[in-house]
Design a protein around this motif. Structure first.
Motif, mmCIF file in Angstrom:
data_model
loop_
_atom_site.group_PDB
_atom_site.id
_atom_site.type_symbol
_atom_site.label_atom_id
_atom_site.label_comp_id
_atom_site.label_asym_id
_atom_site.label_seq_id
_atom_site.Cartn_x
_atom_site.Cartn_y
_atom_site.Cartn_z
ATOM 1 N N HIS A 28 3.130 -8.086 -11.211
ATOM 2 C CA HIS A 28 2.806 -7.283 -9.545
ATOM 3 C C HIS A 28 1.599 -7.412 -9.725
ATOM 4 O O HIS A 28 1.052 -7.610 -8.091
ATOM 5 N N HIS A 46 -1.457 -9.928 -7.278
ATOM 6 C CA HIS A 46 -2.270 -8.455 -5.900
ATOM 7 C C HIS A 46 -3.874 -9.050 -6.085
ATOM 8 O O HIS A 46 -3.887 -9.669 -5.470
ATOM 9 N N GLN A 78 -2.940 -2.278 -0.757
ATOM 10 C CA GLN A 78 -1.791 -2.493 -0.152
ATOM 11 C C GLN A 78 -1.333 -1.254 0.079
ATOM 12 O O GLN A 78 -1.206 -1.128 -0.701
ATOM 13 N N ASP A 101 2.417 -0.556 -0.761
ATOM 14 C CA ASP A 101 3.496 -1.179 -1.918
ATOM 15 C C ASP A 101 4.177 0.186 -2.945
ATOM 16 O O ASP A 101 3.794 0.394 -2.896
ATOM 17 N N HIS A 116 2.543 -0.865 -11.166
ATOM 18 C CA HIS A 116 1.701 -1.642 -11.448
ATOM 19 C C HIS A 116 0.963 -1.049 -12.912
ATOM 20 O O HIS A 116 0.390 -0.088 -13.085
HETATM 21 ZN ZN LIG Z 1 3.479 -5.617 -4.350
#
Ligand SMILES: [Zn+2]
Length: 236
Positions: free
Chosen positions: A97, A101, A198, A200, A204
Motif C-alpha cells: 500500500h 502511494h 492523501q 486514506d 502503511h
Molecule cells: Zn491508499
C-alpha cells in the motif's frame, strides 16, 4: 460500533475484544485489528478464539469477521475473544500500500498526471493513470524514481484532521479529499513526508525504506486516457 484499532496502530497484531453481534458464521466485535476489505486493500486473515478468519468486511459502523471451521461454540454475544492477525500477510499489504502511494507521488511530480484507480494483493499491485499515450520509457523511469524515493527512507505520518481543515490543504485537494463522504467529520491523513499526502484508511509502514524495492512488471493501455501499471514489491 467497532473501534478500528488498525487506523491508529498498523503494527498491533493481537488484541482482545467483546463480541457485540453474530450471524451465521460471522461475528462483530467492539474493536478489532482485522482490516476489512476496502480502499483497494484486501482484508486481513488470522484467528479469532483460535478459529481461522476467512473474510472481514465493514458494514456501517460494524466490522464483521467470517469464521471458518468447527470451533468452540461459546462464541456468543458478550463473550471475550482474543484475535491474532496473520502478520506476514498484513505486513506485505502495508509495504504494498505504501509503495502505491509512493508511485502516485512520483508520477504526479514527474508527469503531473492523476491516478484513476488501483488494487493490490500482498506484494503485487496495479494502478491506473490518466495518460494518453504513455510517455516513452515510462516503465523503467518510474521504477527508478520510485526506488530512489523508497531508499530515501521518508517517514510516513498518520494524523487525523477536522474536515474543515483537510479540505483547505492543497496536497489533499490534489489527491481528491473531496471524494471522502460529507458524513466523515475527521479525515485520516497518510503523509509520506515531502512526497505524497492523501486522505486514506489503509495500513502503511513507518518509513519508505521498510517497503523494499519495486519492479514494474507491465504497462498496458486500458483505453483512451487510462493506462495501467503493474508492480511487484521485492525485498530491498
Ligand atoms: Zn491508499
Amino acid at each position: 460500533m467497532t473501534d478500528p484499532l488498525f487506523l491508529r496502530d498498523a503494527y498491533q497484531r493481537e488484541f482482545s475484544a467483546v463480541i457485540t453481534d453474530s450471524r451465521g458464521g460471522a461475528i462483530a466485535l467492539d474493536r478489532t485489528c482485522f482490516y476489512p476489505t476496502g480502499g483497494g486493500q484486501p482484508h486481513d486473515t488470522g484467528t479469532l478464539a483460535g478459529r481461522p478468519v476467512t473474510a472481514v468486511s465493514k458494514e456501517g459502523d460494524l466490522i464483521w469477521h467470517t469464521l471458518d471451521g468447527d470451533g468452540p461454540s461459546a462464541l456468543s454475544v458478550g463473550a471475550e475473544v482474543v484475535g491474532v492477525i496473520d502478520w506476514a500477510r498484513r505486513h506485505s499489504l502495508m509495504r504494498t500500500h505504501t509503495a502505491l502511494h509512493v508511485l502516485c507521488g512520483v508520477i504526479w511530480n514527474a508527469y503531473r498526471v492523476p491516478v484513476t484507480g488501483g488494487n493490490m494483493e500482498p506484494l503485487a499491485a496495479r494502478m491506473d493513470f490518466e495518460f494518453d499515450p504513455l510517455p516513452e520509457g515510462f516503465g523503467p523511469r518510474v521504477e527508478s524514481l520510485v526506488n530512489a524515493e523508497l531508499a530515501a527512507d521518508r517517514p510516513i505520518v498518520v494524523s487525523f484532521l477536522p474536515r474543515a481543515d483537510a479540505v483547505l490543504d492543497a496536497d489533499l485537494i490534489r489527491t481528491k479529499v473531496s471524494l471522502v463522504p460529507d458524513s466523515v467529520a475527521e479525515i485520516r491523513v497518510v503523509d509520506i513526508v515531502g512526497l505524497d499526502k492523501q486522505a486514506d484508511g489503509g495500513t502503511h509502514v513507518r518509513s519508505t525504506n521498510e517497503v523494499g524495492r519495486i519492479k514494474v512488471v507491465k504497462t498496458e493501455s486500458k483505453g483512451k486516457g487510462n493506462k495501467r501499471i503493474r508492480i511487484e514489491v521485492v525485498d530491498g
